[in-house]
Design an enzyme around this catalytic site. Structure first.
Site, PDB file in Angstrom:
ATOM      1  CD  GLU A  79      -2.811  -0.872   2.166  1.00 47.27           C
ATOM      2  OE1 GLU A  79      -4.160  -1.593   2.127  1.00 47.27           O
ATOM      3  OE2 GLU A  79      -2.625  -0.516   3.398  1.00 47.27           O
ATOM      4  CD  GLU A 111      -4.111  -5.708   2.925  1.00 46.47           C
ATOM      5  OE1 GLU A 111      -5.118  -5.174   3.424  1.00 46.47           O
ATOM      6  OE2 GLU A 111      -3.149  -5.563   2.850  1.00 46.47           O
TER       7      GLU A 111
END
Length: 737
Positions: free
Chosen positions: A193, A352
């Protein structure tokens, strides 16, 4: 399970060859084939190397080793076939500057591989060990006030720090040397991320890097002064050594919007450069395994220009967390529509999502019965060939200990773990049926998304601070669903010329080149819909002159046949003033109205402002929605904000004529309450049907083989199914030769 690099390469070649033929047309259509890395999908440790990937982030270093074997037992029981490993494990791998500890990682990779579970190995750079920060505090990023962003969370490092980059790339090389030929490691997971905590860095390293970035972009200081409009407020610079980053300038100060926009671009580019450096450090040693990093795309976040990032990965990955409330499934489809475009129609990876509630929102709602399975299969319906969660086992401590996981705190004898097992079986069924590698069939409408317009709408120098480009994209997407059809979401910078209709929702920024693309599109027979706050500024945040929307030196106005002079902004803060204005067709606007004149000889007014509230603002009878023939095509202007229900009426009345929602081989269902997508391969078409709301839905006339039913009952008559709340029906139809 025996698995060597020879078999890995053979399987990868076979998969890539099949997907190339399926995806080449879309790659060519988007004009990106020459600029993309070669698509490379990670293999599983199955006999064929194929199947839908299923698993999640695995953090064995949080647990004693006597838990590891039980983890693997439960993974096999659930059908897990891949895990992302070592994402936050730098401190365990390198506990001291000159000490490396790989034994634990060797052990768990070996255990996983022998159990048939592939490893997506992280570069482990998302968090650095505390000793590095203690020895080198200069690697910390700074906030706009000049304060260091201290260690203790994630991404507490500056992407422009040469010291940090040296340590990070050393780690990458060490991992590549040790695991590059390991048959159980089938992909590389770079960082995690990117930009989560260091998207905006105001340290001195960043200042120097920004000056160099500006010099590369503009070449001369005169060009930069012109782009930023520095004659306003006396900001002219004599050289690039005077360029500043937009640090704190006072509580009520407004930042130069051109400077702020370039700082957004710079931050994106610096992190992308850092990703490339990590990737290339590993690729020099281990070039044969695919690389990815997890994007963060939902309609509440899209912090990077992922249209650029998608060019630099071997397969596209995303972290998506559901939006609470009635828009839950619609928002998922909307975000996934953008992901499918970023992947150019190739399979993409859910790296995710959550089995149930998270713990970082203001309101952390859990998932209801069936939603864990339903959401996951919905991602598959939108082109995903990998379904993964954060995380495998719920943490007993730390900042995310109350974040749901595949194995909850209560253990395996729980509804949640049983749903995980149910999902694993479902994904194996879909994989065995041949879903993997098939492509999402596109629609005939593209809603255009621009990361730069999203950044621009956050500026405090606009007529309203309530603009939100990405949310307007979501509203238009939902409006199409409510009208009984489906749109794609395509980055503005991609090639969307193959669509019949394109929609620009608050695409605030349009360059002359992009405006010319729109003009050619309409002139050649396309339909364009321009939203109320589109085409107001150019790529330097300069306002287009001559009237609104002025993009392309008036070319956009000419296409639309209108000319705006002023904006009318509404808000509850203005006591005693109307908070909404009605239109002659019954629609309502509550934020922004364009005060326009109709200039085109053939421009048709479809709705105007009407009533006492309109009269109060001197808009009564002024055109609000218009349509203008241009060349062989049509240009619509929606000159005010509308809610989803009103947008759906507009779409249904004007944009879906002759564009009925495709139904699988004569299927009969209500497309306004049932989501339907098709994924097609060379051999078959897979129809996915999912209810949008809380009520069950009936589909009939279904032909083909029902390969997966979840909370779905088969009727007495052939081809009739009742899909209950949060249910799914997947049907396979074989292509006729």
């Amino acid at each position: 399970m025996p698995f060597d690099s020879w078999w890995y390469n053979c399987v990868s070649l076979a998969v890539d060859t099949q997907l190339y033929h399926l995806g080449a047309m879309r790659l060519q259509r988007n004009g990106l084939m020459a600029h993309r890395r070669t698509f490379h999908w990670p293999s599983l440790l199955t006999e064929s190397g194929r199947g839908i990937a299923f698993g999640g982030d695995y953090n064995p270093d949080q647990w004693p080793e006597d838990v590891w074997d039980d983890d693997i037992r439960l993974m096999k029981q659930a059908g897990v076939n891949t895990v992302a490993l070592a994402i936050f494990s730098w401190d365990r791998i390198q506990p001291e500057k000159h000490r490396w500890e790989f034994g634990w990682l060797d052990c768990i990779i070996d255990k996983l591989g022998k159990a048939g579970i592939a490893v997506d190995l992280a570069s482990a750079t998302a968090t650095a060990p505390l000793w590095l920060y203690e020895q080198h505090p200069e690697v910390l990023p700074h906030d706009k006030y000049g304060h260091p962003i201290n260690a203790g969370s994630r991404q507490s490092w500056s992407p422009t720090s040469p010291v940090f980059k040296e340590y990070a790339l050393t780690l990458c090389r060490k991992l590549a040397e040790r695991y590059g030929t390991n048959p159980y490691v089938t992909a590389w997971h770079m960082g995690n991320e990117y930009g989560w905590n260091n998207r905006y860095d105001y340290c001195d390293n960043a200042l120097h890097a920004f000056r160099a970035w500006c010099e590369r972009k503009y070449g001369t200081i005169e060009a930069l002064n012109a782009a930023w409009g520095t004659t306003f407020w006396g900001q002219e610079m004599n050289g690039f050594d005077e360029v500043l980053i937009p640090r704190f300038m006072g509580a009520d100060s407004m930042v130069n919007p051109g400077q702020k926009l370039d700082f957004e671009r710079f931050g994106n580019d610096m992190l992308l450069d850092f990703y490339r450096a990590e990737r290339d450090a590993i690729a020099e040693i281990c070039p044969d395994k695919p690389f990815t990093t997890n994007f963060m795309v939902s309609t509440d976040q899209c912090c990077m220009d992922y249209a650029d990032w998608a060019n630099e990965v071997d397969f596209v990955s995303n972290d998506h967390y559901f939006h609470e409330g009635e828009s839950h499934i619609d928002e998922l489809f909307c975000s996934d529509a953008l992901m499918d475009s970023l992947a150019l129609g190739r399979p993409w990876y859910v790296m995710e999502h959550s089995t149930s509630a998270v713990q970082w929102k203001d309101l952390n709602i859990r998932k209801r019965k069936g939603e864990t399975v339903r959401d996951s299969v919905a991602h598959v319906a939108m082109g995903a060939d990998a379904i993964n969660f954060f995380q495998w086992r719920a943490s007993a401590f730390g900042a995310e200990s109350f974040h749901s996981a595949m194995v909850p705190h209560a253990g395996e004898h729980t509804k949640l773990y049983r749903s995980v097992c149910e999902l694993g079986a479902a994904l194996k069924t879909l994989g065995d049926a041949g879903v993997q590698g098939s492509e999402l069939v596109r629609s005939d409408t593209a809603i255009l998304f621009s990361a730069e317009s999203e950044w621009a709408t956050r500026s405090e120098t606009l007529p309203s601070k309530k603009l939100n480009h990405w949310h307007d994209v979501r509203d238009w997407y939902r409006a199409y669903l409510d009208a009984g059809t489906r749109a794609d979401i395509v980055p503005l910078k991609y090639d969307w010329s193959g669509y019949a209709t394109v929609v620009l929702p608050t695409v605030l920024m349009l360059s002359a080149a992009d405006t010319a693309r729109l003009e050619r599109f309409v002139r050649d027979g396309g339909t364009v819909v321009v939203g109320y706050a589109s085409g107001l500024i150019d790529e330097n945040f300069h306002t287009w002159l001559g009237g609104y929307p002025g993009a392309g030196d008036g070319m956009l106005r000419t296409m639309l046949g209108i000319r705006g002079e002023e904006f009318n902004i509404l808000g509850a803060q203005a006591e005693g003033e109307p908070s909404e204005i009605r239109l002659s067709n019954g629609m309502v606007t509550r934020l922004w109205q364009n005060d326009i004149a109709v200039d085109g000889a053939d421009t048709e007014v479809l709705a105007s402002y009407a009533g006492t509230q309109a009269d109060e603002w001197e808009l009564d009878g002024t055109a609000a929605i218009t349509r203008n023939p241009y060349g062989k095509g049509m240009a619509y202007f929606v000159g005010c904000d509308l809610n989803v229900a009103d947008l759906a009426v507009f779409v249904g009345d004007h944009l879906t004529v002759g564009q009925a929602c495709e139904a699988g081989d004569g299927a009969d269902y209500d497309p306004t309450i049932t989501l339907h997508t098709e994924r097609a391969s060379a051999e078959a078409i897979f129809d996915f049907y999912l209810p949008r709301g809380k009520n069950e839905t009936v589909v009939s006339g279904i032909s083909g083989e029902p390969v997966y039913r979840f909370q779905c009952d088969e009727g007495e008559a052939p081809g009739v199914y009742t899909i209950r709340r949060n249910g799914v029906l997947v049907v396979k139809r074989y292509n006729r030769q």
